[in-house]
Design an enzyme around this catalytic site. Structure first.
Site, short mmCIF file in Angstrom:
data_model
loop_
_atom_site.label_atom_id
_atom_site.label_comp_id
_atom_site.label_asym_id
_atom_site.label_seq_id
_atom_site.Cartn_x
_atom_site.Cartn_y
_atom_site.Cartn_z
CD GLU A 37 1.45 8.08 5.72
OE1 GLU A 37 0.73 7.65 4.90
OE2 GLU A 37 1.95 9.15 5.88
CD GLU A 48 -6.84 5.13 8.90
OE1 GLU A 48 -6.74 4.98 7.67
OE2 GLU A 48 -6.47 4.27 9.61
CG ASP A 88 -1.92 14.15 -0.01
OD1 ASP A 88 -3.04 14.18 0.90
OD2 ASP A 88 -0.86 13.40 0.52
CD GLU A 116 -2.78 1.38 2.42
OE1 GLU A 116 -2.69 0.69 3.25
OE2 GLU A 116 -3.80 2.46 2.18
C1 LIG Z 1 -4.59 11.91 2.17
S1 LIG Z 1 -3.91 10.82 2.87
C2 LIG Z 1 -4.47 9.14 2.71
C3 LIG Z 1 -4.23 8.32 3.94
C4 LIG Z 1 -4.86 6.88 3.90
N1 LIG Z 1 -4.62 6.21 2.69
C5 LIG Z 1 -6.22 6.95 3.78
O1 LIG Z 1 -6.85 7.05 2.97
O2 LIG Z 1 -6.78 7.14 5.00
C6 LIG Z 1 -2.55 10.51 1.88
C7 LIG Z 1 -1.09 9.78 2.52
O3 LIG Z 1 -0.11 9.57 1.73
C8 LIG Z 1 1.24 9.88 2.28
N2 LIG Z 1 1.94 10.29 1.38
C9 LIG Z 1 2.08 11.31 0.66
N3 LIG Z 1 3.09 11.48 -0.30
C10 LIG Z 1 3.43 10.10 -0.22
C11 LIG Z 1 4.68 9.48 -0.78
N4 LIG Z 1 5.19 10.21 -2.05
N5 LIG Z 1 5.10 8.23 -0.47
C12 LIG Z 1 4.29 7.70 0.64
N6 LIG Z 1 3.36 8.12 1.19
C13 LIG Z 1 3.08 9.48 0.85
C14 LIG Z 1 0.65 11.15 3.39
O4 LIG Z 1 1.58 11.18 4.34
C15 LIG Z 1 -0.72 11.01 3.63
O5 LIG Z 1 -0.80 10.03 4.85
#
Ligand SMILES: C[S@@+](CC[C@H](N)C(=O)[O-])C[C@H]1O[C@@H](n2cnc3c(N)ncnc32)[C@H](O)[C@@H]1O
Length: 231
Positions: A86, A209, A135, A61
């Site tokens: 993450e 979440e 994001d 993931e």
């Molecule tokens: C909008 S959140 C969604 C989190 C989770 N997947 C959810 O749906 O609840 C996006 C997550 O991706 C992580 N993230 C952002 N850029 C990333 C990267 N380049 N590599 C790994 N994780 C990343 C962020 O820290 C954040 O926790």
């Protein structure tokens, strides 16, 4: 390693800081569930089955947030191994804590960027990849995690017949992904919907979440795509 930020800050920052996020040190409490040492993680490239001590399929993931999804999947499928990437310290600690409390054997969280996966995942090592609510970066599209370059990398890391599963609340991100997928000969979109929760797929769906938030607070439609790597 001693439980102290003095030994740890260099893993994450170029220069020492005045204040550190307390979750940086808390990460040390979960060595079986959480990795951040670049060298050690890179050494495991192509050998994740040795790490888990079995030959089960490997799923990844990207951007796992506070870990509900991958914890849920690993509990449901004990015959699969799960890695999750993450960046945020608190979210990683919360994820590892969930895994530790249920004594999971098939899950490992990694503090590494999606853009670096070819350094620590081997060729044809992955059976599937999940990207949930990445994001959208409306103002800076080049920062998006899901873009053509990631799919080029995954073409090498995914096995033939491997799949990519994407959920997003962002309608523009959803249509942009579908659009650039048509440029790839080796991938096929085998399922897509702009309203996951009004399809039969909702029954088996494990909510993240962010998904809970978008559904309960904003009553937002959730877009969903399944992509097959053909060859
Ligand atoms: C909008 S959140 C969604 C989190 C989770 N997947 C959810 O749906 O609840 C996006 C997550 O991706 C992580 N993230 C952002 N850029 C990333 C990267 N380049 N590599 C790994 N994780 C990343 C962020 O820290 C954040 O926790």
């Amino acid at each position: 390693m001693e439980n102290s930020i003095d030994n740890l800050w260099q893993h994450f920052f170029t220069f020492p800081r005045k204040n550190y996020n307390p979750y940086v040190v808390k990460m040390l409490d979960y060595p079986e569930y959480l990795g951040f040492d670049k060298e050690k993680i890179n050494e495991t490239k192509g050998k994740w089955n040795d790490h888990f001590g079995n030959n089960n399929p490997l799923y990844l993931e990207i951007g796992s947030g506070s870990g509900n999804f991958t914890n849920g999947m690993s509990e449901r499928h004990e015959d699969r191994n799960y890695l999750a990437l993450e960046l945020r310290f608190k979210r990683l600690v919360m994820s590892a804590d969930k895994a530790k409390r249920r004594e999971a054997k098939n899950i490992f969280f990694i503090r590494r960027k999606a853009e670096e996966i070819e350094n620590f995942i081997g060729e044809n090592e992955l059976d599937g990849v999940y990207i949930n609510f990445a994001d959208p970066w409306d103002e800076k599209l080049k920062n998006r995690v899901i873009q053509a370059s990631l799919f080029k990398t995954l073409e090498v890391l995914l096995k033939k017949g491997g799949k990519i599963f994407i959920k997003t609340d962002h309608d523009g991100y959803y249509s942009d992904i579908l659009e650039f997928m048509s440029e790839f000969d080796n991938y096929e979109v085998i399922y897509n919907t702009s309203d996951l929760h009004n399809t039969e797929k909702a029954i088996d769906n494990i909510k993240t979440e962010f998904e809970e938030l978008f559904l309960c607070k904003h009553n937002k439609n959730i877009n969903y795509i399944e992509i097959l790597k053909i060859k």
